[in-house]
Design an enzyme around this catalytic site. Structure first.
Site, PDB file in Angstrom:
ATOM      1  N   TRP A 240      41.428  48.628  54.264  1.00 43.70           N
ATOM      2  CA  TRP A 240      40.149  48.214  53.697  1.00 43.70           C
ATOM      3  C   TRP A 240      39.389  47.639  54.876  1.00 43.70           C
ATOM      4  O   TRP A 240      39.770  46.618  55.436  1.00 43.70           O
ATOM      5  CB  TRP A 240      40.354  47.146  52.622  1.00 43.70           C
ATOM      6  CG  TRP A 240      39.109  46.808  51.875  1.00 43.70           C
ATOM      7  CD1 TRP A 240      38.569  47.476  50.822  1.00 43.70           C
ATOM      8  CD2 TRP A 240      38.246  45.688  52.124  1.00 43.70           C
ATOM      9  NE1 TRP A 240      37.419  46.850  50.410  1.00 43.70           N
ATOM     10  CE2 TRP A 240      37.196  45.758  51.176  1.00 43.70           C
ATOM     11  CE3 TRP A 240      38.244  44.642  53.034  1.00 43.70           C
ATOM     12  CZ2 TRP A 240      36.165  44.829  51.128  1.00 43.70           C
ATOM     13  CZ3 TRP A 240      37.220  43.712  52.989  1.00 43.70           C
ATOM     14  CH2 TRP A 240      36.196  43.808  52.048  1.00 43.70           C
TER      15      TRP A 240
ATOM     16  N   HIS B  28      13.798  34.740  29.163  1.00 43.57           N
ATOM     17  CA  HIS B  28      13.291  34.088  30.373  1.00 43.57           C
ATOM     18  C   HIS B  28      13.272  35.046  31.555  1.00 43.57           C
ATOM     19  O   HIS B  28      13.341  34.618  32.700  1.00 43.57           O
ATOM     20  CB  HIS B  28      14.124  32.851  30.698  1.00 43.57           C
ATOM     21  CG  HIS B  28      14.078  31.831  29.606  1.00 43.57           C
ATOM     22  ND1 HIS B  28      12.987  31.013  29.400  1.00 43.57           N
ATOM     23  CD2 HIS B  28      14.950  31.548  28.611  1.00 43.57           C
ATOM     24  CE1 HIS B  28      13.211  30.250  28.340  1.00 43.57           C
ATOM     25  NE2 HIS B  28      14.403  30.557  27.845  1.00 43.57           N
TER      26      HIS B  28
ATOM     27  N   CYS C  72      44.048  45.938  52.761  1.00 43.74           N
ATOM     28  CA  CYS C  72      44.971  46.675  53.602  1.00 43.74           C
ATOM     29  C   CYS C  72      46.396  46.519  53.075  1.00 43.74           C
ATOM     30  O   CYS C  72      46.804  45.448  52.642  1.00 43.74           O
ATOM     31  CB  CYS C  72      44.965  46.213  55.059  1.00 43.74           C
ATOM     32  SG  CYS C  72      43.366  46.343  55.838  1.00 43.74           S
TER      33      CYS C  72
ATOM     34  N   LYS D 288      42.005  45.629  45.588  1.00 41.00           N
ATOM     35  CA  LYS D 288      42.580  44.816  44.521  1.00 41.00           C
ATOM     36  C   LYS D 288      42.769  43.369  44.943  1.00 41.00           C
ATOM     37  O   LYS D 288      42.610  42.454  44.156  1.00 41.00           O
ATOM     38  CB  LYS D 288      43.930  45.426  44.139  1.00 41.00           C
ATOM     39  CG  LYS D 288      44.612  44.762  42.969  1.00 41.00           C
ATOM     40  CD  LYS D 288      43.953  45.155  41.687  1.00 41.00           C
ATOM     41  CE  LYS D 288      44.483  44.426  40.482  1.00 41.00           C
ATOM     42  NZ  LYS D 288      43.456  44.344  39.433  1.00 41.00           N
TER      43      LYS D 288
ATOM     44  N   ARG E 175      45.237  48.224  47.606  1.00 42.22           N
ATOM     45  CA  ARG E 175      44.818  47.172  48.529  1.00 42.22           C
ATOM     46  C   ARG E 175      43.696  47.622  49.469  1.00 42.22           C
ATOM     47  O   ARG E 175      43.126  46.816  50.199  1.00 42.22           O
ATOM     48  CB  ARG E 175      46.009  46.708  49.373  1.00 42.22           C
ATOM     49  CG  ARG E 175      47.161  46.175  48.550  1.00 42.22           C
ATOM     50  CD  ARG E 175      48.283  45.721  49.440  1.00 42.22           C
ATOM     51  NE  ARG E 175      47.872  44.613  50.269  1.00 42.22           N
ATOM     52  CZ  ARG E 175      47.875  43.338  49.920  1.00 42.22           C
ATOM     53  NH1 ARG E 175      48.273  43.009  48.708  1.00 42.22           N
ATOM     54  NH2 ARG E 175      47.483  42.395  50.746  1.00 42.22           N
TER      55      ARG E 175
ATOM     56  N   GLU F  16      31.627  39.742  32.183  1.00 44.96           N
ATOM     57  CA  GLU F  16      32.782  40.568  32.520  1.00 44.96           C
ATOM     58  C   GLU F  16      32.515  42.039  32.176  1.00 44.96           C
ATOM     59  O   GLU F  16      32.866  42.939  32.944  1.00 44.96           O
ATOM     60  CB  GLU F  16      34.019  40.033  31.775  1.00 44.96           C
ATOM     61  CG  GLU F  16      35.295  40.843  31.922  1.00 44.96           C
ATOM     62  CD  GLU F  16      35.794  40.992  33.349  1.00 44.96           C
ATOM     63  OE1 GLU F  16      35.260  40.352  34.265  1.00 44.96           O
ATOM     64  OE2 GLU F  16      36.729  41.797  33.556  1.00 44.96           O
TER      65      GLU F  16
ATOM     66  N   ASN G 244      47.236  43.555  58.520  1.00 46.34           N
ATOM     67  CA  ASN G 244      46.403  43.243  57.354  1.00 46.34           C
ATOM     68  C   ASN G 244      45.845  41.846  57.589  1.00 46.34           C
ATOM     69  O   ASN G 244      46.605  40.897  57.685  1.00 46.34           O
ATOM     70  CB  ASN G 244      47.282  43.283  56.095  1.00 46.34           C
ATOM     71  CG  ASN G 244      46.602  42.661  54.889  1.00 46.34           C
ATOM     72  OD1 ASN G 244      45.386  42.639  54.799  1.00 46.34           O
ATOM     73  ND2 ASN G 244      47.391  42.161  53.954  1.00 46.34           N
ATOM     74  N   GLY G 245      44.520  41.741  57.711  1.00 49.77           N
ATOM     75  CA  GLY G 245      43.927  40.419  57.937  1.00 49.77           C
ATOM     76  C   GLY G 245      42.803  40.512  58.945  1.00 49.77           C
ATOM     77  O   GLY G 245      42.282  41.598  59.215  1.00 49.77           O
TER      78      GLY G 245
ATOM     79  N   GLU H 298      31.492  47.983  38.726  1.00 51.07           N
ATOM     80  CA  GLU H 298      32.465  48.285  39.769  1.00 51.07           C
ATOM     81  C   GLU H 298      33.096  49.664  39.649  1.00 51.07           C
ATOM     82  O   GLU H 298      33.474  50.237  40.665  1.00 51.07           O
ATOM     83  CB  GLU H 298      33.517  47.180  39.906  1.00 51.07           C
ATOM     84  CG  GLU H 298      34.400  46.987  38.716  1.00 51.07           C
ATOM     85  CD  GLU H 298      35.348  45.806  38.908  1.00 51.07           C
ATOM     86  OE1 GLU H 298      35.662  45.435  40.038  1.00 51.07           O
ATOM     87  OE2 GLU H 298      35.798  45.253  37.887  1.00 51.07           O
TER      88      GLU H 298
ATOM     89  N   LYS I 103      32.625  45.071  34.926  1.00 52.75           N
ATOM     90  CA  LYS I 103      33.497  46.258  34.795  1.00 52.75           C
ATOM     91  C   LYS I 103      32.683  47.528  34.986  1.00 52.75           C
ATOM     92  O   LYS I 103      33.097  48.437  35.676  1.00 52.75           O
ATOM     93  CB  LYS I 103      34.172  46.312  33.412  1.00 52.75           C
ATOM     94  CG  LYS I 103      35.315  45.380  33.131  1.00 52.75           C
ATOM     95  CD  LYS I 103      36.580  45.645  33.887  1.00 52.75           C
ATOM     96  CE  LYS I 103      36.594  44.943  35.212  1.00 52.75           C
ATOM     97  NZ  LYS I 103      37.054  43.598  35.267  1.00 52.75           N
TER      98      LYS I 103
HETATM   99  C1  F6R Z   1      37.180  42.738  39.044  1.00 54.08           C
HETATM  100  C2  F6R Z   1      38.192  42.310  39.963  1.00 54.08           C
HETATM  101  C3  F6R Z   1      37.842  41.279  40.973  1.00 54.08           C
HETATM  102  C4  F6R Z   1      38.934  40.192  40.983  1.00 54.08           C
HETATM  103  C5  F6R Z   1      38.662  39.176  42.093  1.00 54.08           C
HETATM  104  C6  F6R Z   1      39.665  38.040  42.077  1.00 54.08           C
HETATM  105  O1  F6R Z   1      37.654  43.699  38.161  1.00 54.08           O
HETATM  106  O2  F6R Z   1      39.295  42.765  39.913  1.00 54.08           O
HETATM  107  O3  F6R Z   1      36.595  40.724  40.715  1.00 54.08           O
HETATM  108  O4  F6R Z   1      38.943  39.567  39.735  1.00 54.08           O
HETATM  109  O5  F6R Z   1      38.702  39.817  43.326  1.00 54.08           O
HETATM  110  O6  F6R Z   1      40.953  38.513  42.259  1.00 54.08           O
HETATM  111  P1  F6R Z   1      42.219  37.627  41.909  1.00 54.08           P
HETATM  112  O7  F6R Z   1      42.220  37.395  40.453  1.00 54.08           O
HETATM  113  O8  F6R Z   1      43.375  38.422  42.383  1.00 54.08           O
HETATM  114  O9  F6R Z   1      42.056  36.339  42.664  1.00 54.08           O
END
Ligand code: F6R
Length: 617
Positions: free
Chosen positions: A75, A513, A2, A612, A27, A490, A101-102, A497, A494
């Protein structure tokens, strides 16, 4: 999770709020809403969907005049994303309006209490409970808004950044925070104020900002300035105005189609900014104040525990290899969300490194609070300056990646690895676990990485062509060993998501395995097979895949012939040290996921269900 925006001052509030919401959409983007005081009455417009949907609706629904307003991009936590659950929420009398927000954890008991007093609720949200609780307290004790907010927040369990105002007293907005960020921009003549989850909505208006700390609230009055108090005991807090270091260009797309693509291409500069002033090759030293000042803690540490989530957790896994390899310090890497709930054995001799781009991830924040309460020394590796994790840590090092807006993390990952490599090298030098010639080689190679990332980015056309072939795949596997095992994780994250294709990352040798059962002629498998680091072993794994007809995309060192002879496609990256290879092998995997998502017409910068900054646990 949010985004909140507010404005009070001489300008028209609507454009500031709507543009601010667009900047905060990273957000959350399940729904959006706005409340304006138009000089006579309160006007509210809200809708499921994005800020653009709100914008299309607002002008049909309400007048957009007025100098006071608040806005929200959501969100969803409590209640599905629909129009009714969207913020702002108005109290039963129609006087108070709030954005939040929360999460209010005890909202159900508060709601029952309010229902017993005759309150009714339109939405399923915790926020509507909070605004009515404030109203009830205000009514019962005939309190001013600020005081009623304070009393209400002392009854609330949970996390919040809120902004609330009363349509009968629109010259005042009350804000408060606990666990969710809140910045107040202060106009040049102290006669206008901006409220936002981060400073991006007000960068073009002012460079002066106050960041509220947890458990603080502020009463913001038009022409009269702000007064900050502690929510618990009402004590006055001195207002500390910071000068912002970011500018507007940094948060715009700069000619790229998406923020993610821009941020992928920014990596050479971001990595340079990360080691600038820290890596002094001519003097053969690494200078990092946060490490220097706490050298004893690091050198006497029993072990290092890394806590993080998502991509930052993957950076932590890379760091485990680097720290153990170079500095010979035992490392454990923990999901912050697991660590905080499993009664971990931890004491004063442990060093905890928290990695977080946003510095606001709720689980990581809670994990470091737990670690500190047990006496551990906490070191934060964050990107966002002044963020909660940065402030709650005993010491730390910023990544200096610049704002990362795309929801999928890219430059945050490579700059986190860069910072962690610098720390490991500095500790290795202090411990004598690295020879001076190896140390120099590492410094030299690290300085060459930005140029090599640029080279890796040149494979874009090749990667685009490969993306076209596999964009309709239902599943993907990513394999790597050693330093490149976390890169495989990773790469898979990517792709998942942003393209919504199911993908899994595995240590290459672990494939036999279980995952090998999935391999057939429809399964694309990205295999990181760079020259340094178990190359021959990975080549054997590739043979195993080939004999099961899997489609192999090899990420290889420039000039490689062996994998080229086996794989269906290869993507080259320049040669470097094994310990630095994740900084290069990550690049093609970022581009692969980006192009596939674009070809599938997905919203690359705002993938569904994600946000984010995950400020809820
Ligand atoms: C993946 C992504 C999330 C963040 C995770 C941690 O692309 O962006 O998996 O890495 O939510 O976020 P931070 O680094 O802000 O603690």
């Amino acid at each position: 999770m949010c985004g909140i925006v507010g404005y009070i001052g001489p300008r028209k509030a609507y454009p500031i709020i709507i543009e601010g919401l667009k900047r905060l959409e990273y957000r959350g983007y399940d729904s959006a809403g706005i409340a304006l005081f138009d000089g006579k009455d309160l006007k509210v417009s809200k809708t499921k969907g994005k800020v653009a949907d709100l914008e299309a609706q607002v002008e049909k629904e309400i007048t957009t005049s007025g100098n006071v307003g608040i806005g929200h991009t959501r969100w969803a936590t409590h209640g599905v994303p629909n129009d009714v659950n969207s913020h702002p929420h108005v109290s039963n009398s129609g006087n108070l309006v709030i954005i939040h927000n929360g999460i209010i954890e005890n909202y159900e008991s508060l709601k029952l209490e309010l229902i017993s007093r005759g309150y009714t609720f339109k939405s399923d949200t915790d926020t509507e409970v909070l605004v009515n609780l404030i109203e009830e307290i205000q009514k019962q004790d005939n309190l001013k808004l600020g005081k009623a907010v304070q009393v209400a927040l002392n009854q609330v369990i949970g996390a919040y950044a809120i902004a609330v105002f009363d349509k009968n007293k629109p010259e005042e907005i009350v804000v408060a925070r606990l666990g969710s960020p809140l910045a107040i921009g202060i106009g040049d003549n102290d006669d206008e104020f901006f409220i936002a989850s981060d400073a991006s909505p007000f960068l073009e208006y002012t460079k002066n900002a106050v960041y509220l700390e947890d458990e603080e609230m502020a009463i913001i009055r038009f022409h009269k300035g702000i007064k900050i108090r502690k929510i618990k005991d009402d004590s006055v807090v001195e207002t500390f105005v910071q000068e912002l270091q970011i500018n507007l260009e940094q948060i715009e797309k700069g000619g790229f189609d998406h923020f993610m693509l821009k941020e992928i291409h920014e990596q050479p500069k971001a990595i340079t900014d990360t080691y600038r002033g820290r890596l002094l090759r001519n003097e053969a030293i690494i200078k990092m104040a946060g490490v220097e000042d706490n050298m004893k803690k690091f050198l006497n540490a029993n072990r290092i525990i890394i806590v993080a989530c998502g991509t930052s957790w993957h950076a932590g896994l890379v760091a485990e290899y680097i720290f153990e390899d170079l500095a010979r310090i035992p490392v454990e890497v923990e999901y912050a969300s697991e660590f905080r709930y499993r009664n971990p054995v931890i004491n004063e001799d442990d060093v905890v490194i928290a990695i977080s781009q946003s510095g606001e991830t709720a689980d990581t924040l809670a994990a470091i609070k737990l670690a500190r309460s047990k006496g551990a020394f906490v070191f934060g590796v964050c990107n966002v300056v002044g963020s909660s994790i940065a402030r709650e840590s005993d010491a730390g090092a910023y990544t200096h990646a610049g704002p990362e807006i795309g929801v999928a993390s890219t430059k945050a990952f490579t700059t986190q690895i860069t910072v962690l490599t610098l720390i490991a090298l500095r500790l290795a030098r202090a411990k004598g676990t690295i020879s001076s010639s190896d140390f120099r080689t590492h410094l030299l190679e690290l300085e060459l990485i930005p140029k090599k990332v640029e080279k890796a980015l040149e494979s874009d056309d090749n990667i685009k062509a490969i993306s076209k072939i596999y964009k309709d795949a239902k599943n993907f596997l990513y394999l790597g060993r050693g330093y490149n095992f976390p890169v495989a994780l990773e790469g898979a994250l990517k792709l998942k998501e942003i393209s919504y294709i199911h993908a899994e990352g595995y240590p290459a040798a672990e494939m036999k395995h279980g995952p090998i059962a999935l391999i057939d002629e429809n399964m694309p498998i990205a295999v990181i097979a760079t020259k340094k680091g178990h190359y021959e072993k990975v080549v054997s794994n590739i043979q195993e895949i080939k004999s099961r007809k899997g489609k192999i995309i090899g990420i290889v060192t420039e000039g490689d012939t062996q994998v080229r002879g086996l794989a269906d496609h290869v993507i080259e990256v320049p040669e470097t040290l094994e310990s630095l290879s994740p900084l290069l092998t990550t690049i093609p995997l970022q581009l692969l996921s980006y192009h596939i998502a674009v070809m599938l017409d997905k919203n690359v910068d705002q993938p569904r269900n994600l946000a984010k900054s995950v400020t809820v646990e």
